[in-house]
Design a protein around this motif. Structure first.
Motif, mmCIF file in Angstrom:
data_model
loop_
_atom_site.group_PDB
_atom_site.id
_atom_site.type_symbol
_atom_site.label_atom_id
_atom_site.label_comp_id
_atom_site.label_asym_id
_atom_site.label_seq_id
_atom_site.Cartn_x
_atom_site.Cartn_y
_atom_site.Cartn_z
ATOM 1 N N GLY A 1 25.206 23.542 -16.015
ATOM 2 C CA GLY A 1 26.136 23.687 -14.884
ATOM 3 C C GLY A 1 27.444 22.962 -15.140
ATOM 4 N N LEU A 2 28.153 23.361 -16.191
ATOM 5 C CA LEU A 2 29.350 22.644 -16.617
ATOM 6 C C LEU A 2 30.489 22.655 -15.601
ATOM 7 C CD1 LEU A 2 29.396 23.591 -20.405
ATOM 8 C CD2 LEU A 2 28.166 21.753 -19.251
ATOM 9 N N PRO A 3 30.805 23.784 -14.956
ATOM 10 C CA PRO A 3 31.902 23.755 -13.976
ATOM 11 C C PRO A 3 31.620 22.819 -12.790
ATOM 12 C CG PRO A 3 31.434 26.020 -14.613
ATOM 13 C CD PRO A 3 30.337 25.159 -15.184
ATOM 14 N N VAL A 4 30.397 22.836 -12.293
ATOM 15 C CA VAL A 4 30.047 21.970 -11.171
ATOM 16 C C VAL A 4 30.058 20.510 -11.615
ATOM 17 C CG1 VAL A 4 28.294 21.429 -9.437
ATOM 18 C CG2 VAL A 4 28.710 23.796 -10.088
ATOM 19 N N ALA A 5 29.570 20.250 -12.831
ATOM 20 C CA ALA A 5 29.592 18.887 -13.362
ATOM 21 C C ALA A 5 31.024 18.382 -13.477
ATOM 22 C CB ALA A 5 28.893 18.834 -14.717
ATOM 23 N N ALA A 6 31.930 19.238 -13.944
ATOM 24 C CA ALA A 6 33.338 18.844 -14.060
ATOM 25 C C ALA A 6 33.904 18.491 -12.680
ATOM 26 C CB ALA A 6 34.149 19.960 -14.704
ATOM 27 N N ASP A 7 33.549 19.267 -11.661
ATOM 28 C CA ASP A 7 34.007 18.970 -10.295
ATOM 29 C C ASP A 7 33.461 17.620 -9.823
ATOM 30 O OD1 ASP A 7 35.371 21.370 -10.216
ATOM 31 O OD2 ASP A 7 33.828 22.413 -9.044
ATOM 32 N N LEU A 8 32.191 17.336 -10.129
ATOM 33 C CA LEU A 8 31.607 16.052 -9.735
ATOM 34 C C LEU A 8 32.309 14.891 -10.446
ATOM 35 C CD1 LEU A 8 27.754 16.689 -9.587
ATOM 36 C CD2 LEU A 8 29.295 16.205 -7.692
ATOM 37 N N LEU A 9 32.641 15.078 -11.714
ATOM 38 C CA LEU A 9 33.339 14.018 -12.436
ATOM 39 C C LEU A 9 34.727 13.784 -11.843
ATOM 40 C CD1 LEU A 9 32.205 14.804 -16.080
ATOM 41 C CD2 LEU A 9 31.356 13.015 -14.551
ATOM 42 N N ASP A 10 35.379 14.838 -11.384
ATOM 43 C CA ASP A 10 36.663 14.674 -10.693
ATOM 44 C C ASP A 10 36.468 13.915 -9.376
ATOM 45 O OD1 ASP A 10 37.988 16.006 -12.726
ATOM 46 O OD2 ASP A 10 38.018 17.935 -11.659
ATOM 47 N N ALA B 1 39.964 0.757 -8.275
ATOM 48 C CA ALA B 1 39.207 0.446 -9.489
ATOM 49 C C ALA B 1 39.655 1.370 -10.624
ATOM 50 C CB ALA B 1 37.713 0.621 -9.232
ATOM 51 N N SER B 2 39.222 1.049 -11.838
ATOM 52 C CA SER B 2 39.549 1.912 -12.971
ATOM 53 C C SER B 2 38.387 2.874 -13.225
ATOM 54 C CB SER B 2 39.820 1.077 -14.216
ATOM 55 O OG SER B 2 38.666 0.351 -14.568
ATOM 56 N N VAL B 3 38.703 3.997 -13.827
ATOM 57 C CA VAL B 3 37.701 5.024 -14.110
ATOM 58 C C VAL B 3 37.183 4.845 -15.531
ATOM 59 C CG1 VAL B 3 37.309 7.501 -14.323
ATOM 60 C CG2 VAL B 3 38.788 6.630 -12.516
ATOM 61 N N TYR B 4 35.872 4.870 -15.686
ATOM 62 C CA TYR B 4 35.230 4.705 -16.987
ATOM 63 C C TYR B 4 34.019 5.621 -16.995
ATOM 64 C CZ TYR B 4 32.826 2.244 -20.798
ATOM 65 O OH TYR B 4 32.195 1.917 -21.959
ATOM 66 N N GLN B 5 34.211 6.826 -17.498
ATOM 67 C CA GLN B 5 33.153 7.821 -17.413
ATOM 68 C C GLN B 5 32.658 8.250 -18.776
ATOM 69 O OE1 GLN B 5 33.639 11.213 -14.978
ATOM 70 N NE2 GLN B 5 34.866 10.145 -13.490
ATOM 71 N N LEU B 6 31.448 7.892 -19.076
ATOM 72 C CA LEU B 6 30.828 8.319 -20.318
ATOM 73 C C LEU B 6 30.448 9.801 -20.258
ATOM 74 C CD1 LEU B 6 28.544 5.231 -20.979
ATOM 75 C CD2 LEU B 6 30.790 5.718 -21.950
ATOM 76 N N SER B 7 30.164 10.304 -19.075
ATOM 77 C CA SER B 7 29.752 11.699 -18.903
ATOM 78 C C SER B 7 30.823 12.676 -19.364
ATOM 79 C CB SER B 7 29.422 11.981 -17.443
ATOM 80 O OG SER B 7 28.420 11.104 -17.002
ATOM 81 N N ARG B 8 32.082 12.294 -19.276
ATOM 82 C CA ARG B 8 33.160 13.185 -19.705
ATOM 83 C C ARG B 8 33.069 13.488 -21.201
ATOM 84 N NH1 ARG B 8 36.336 15.013 -15.948
ATOM 85 N NH2 ARG B 8 36.880 13.683 -14.213
ATOM 86 N N LEU B 9 32.552 12.554 -21.992
ATOM 87 C CA LEU B 9 32.406 12.786 -23.429
ATOM 88 C C LEU B 9 31.410 13.904 -23.698
ATOM 89 C CD1 LEU B 9 32.361 9.074 -24.563
ATOM 90 C CD2 LEU B 9 34.079 10.767 -25.186
ATOM 91 N N VAL B 10 30.270 13.852 -23.034
ATOM 92 C CA VAL B 10 29.240 14.876 -23.235
ATOM 93 C C VAL B 10 29.727 16.218 -22.694
ATOM 94 C CG1 VAL B 10 26.872 15.542 -22.670
ATOM 95 C CG2 VAL B 10 27.391 13.164 -23.247
ATOM 96 N N LEU B 11 30.375 16.198 -21.543
ATOM 97 C CA LEU B 11 30.922 17.436 -20.983
ATOM 98 C C LEU B 11 31.939 18.051 -21.947
ATOM 99 C CD1 LEU B 11 31.098 19.418 -18.598
ATOM 100 C CD2 LEU B 11 32.924 17.968 -17.677
ATOM 101 N N ALA B 12 32.804 17.235 -22.513
ATOM 102 C CA ALA B 12 33.805 17.742 -23.470
ATOM 103 C C ALA B 12 33.132 18.338 -24.694
ATOM 104 C CB ALA B 12 34.758 16.624 -23.872
ATOM 105 N N ALA B 13 32.064 17.705 -25.166
ATOM 106 C CA ALA B 13 31.357 18.216 -26.340
ATOM 107 C C ALA B 13 30.753 19.584 -26.070
ATOM 108 C CB ALA B 13 30.271 17.235 -26.771
ATOM 109 N N ARG C 1 27.755 0.555 -26.242
ATOM 110 C CA ARG C 1 27.300 1.691 -25.428
ATOM 111 C C ARG C 1 28.307 2.842 -25.519
ATOM 112 N NH1 ARG C 1 22.744 3.713 -22.896
ATOM 113 N NH2 ARG C 1 23.324 4.828 -21.041
ATOM 114 N N LEU C 2 29.585 2.530 -25.392
ATOM 115 C CA LEU C 2 30.615 3.560 -25.498
ATOM 116 C C LEU C 2 30.597 4.176 -26.890
ATOM 117 C CD1 LEU C 2 33.022 5.159 -24.436
ATOM 118 C CD2 LEU C 2 34.485 3.194 -25.004
ATOM 119 N N HIS C 3 30.455 3.350 -27.913
ATOM 120 C CA HIS C 3 30.403 3.862 -29.282
ATOM 121 C C HIS C 3 29.224 4.821 -29.451
ATOM 122 C CE1 HIS C 3 29.789 3.958 -33.638
ATOM 123 N NE2 HIS C 3 31.089 3.775 -33.702
ATOM 124 N N ALA C 4 28.078 4.456 -28.899
ATOM 125 C CA ALA C 4 26.884 5.296 -29.025
ATOM 126 C C ALA C 4 27.043 6.617 -28.281
ATOM 127 C CB ALA C 4 25.662 4.542 -28.511
#
Length: 156
Positions: free
Chosen positions: A47-56, A67-79, A105-108
């Motif tokens: 469900g990539l489009p819905v996931a992208a909306d949730l990340l937004d 606060a600042s945004v730090y989302q690891l999920s965006r990396l997997v979504l981009a992949a 963690r970010l590197h992994a």
């Protein structure tokens, strides 16, 4: 734990309930984490489009109180989603950031995204190299996911 056991149905249901509970309680500090877990469940289920909306939505909720945004999920979504150049640029930027800040963690997660991107593009030797490097990182969840990418790359 549901993600690590590949029980995406459970992860999806539990994360959806967590989002609704946090929103109903007005617990804005919990909402970004619950949304990120829900987004990961959607990514795993395609469900990539819905996931992208949730990340937004996470960006909006996180930035609202300053606060600042730090989302690891965006990396997997981009992949998974691409396009290749944009995904590669994001992953390489995060790998540099992780090295500069000593963020294992970010590197992994960036390494996992790189392996996913290479597998998705049919670059299986590069995917295997990225997955093997990730497999050396002793994080239970990420090590488990590295195995999936290693098997996919090696089988091709």
């Amino acid at each position: 734990m549901a993600h690590e056991l590949f029980r995406f149905d459970l992860a999806y249901g539990m994360s959806e309930q967590a989002v609704h509970a946090a929103a109903e309680a007005g617990a804005l500090s919990l909402l970004p984490t619950a949304l990120a877990i829900w987004a990961n469940s959607l990514i795993d289920g395609g469900g990539l489009p819905v996931a992208a909306d949730l990340l937004d939505e996470i960006d909006a909720v996180t930035l609202a109180p300053g606060a600042s945004v730090y989302q690891l999920s965006r990396l997997v979504l981009a992949a998974y989603r691409g396009p290749e150049r944009a995904a590669r640029d994001l992953i390489e930027t995060k790998l540099r950031d992780a090295t500069a800040h000593g963020d294992g963690r970010l590197h992994a997660v960036a390494g996992l995204a790189l392996a996913m991107l290479h597998n998705g593009l049919g670059h299986h030797e590069a995917a295997l190299a990225a997955a093997r490097e990730l497999g050396e990182f002793p994080d239970m969840a990420l090590h488990h996911w590295a195995l999936r990418e290693t098997v996919e790359a090696a089988a091709r």
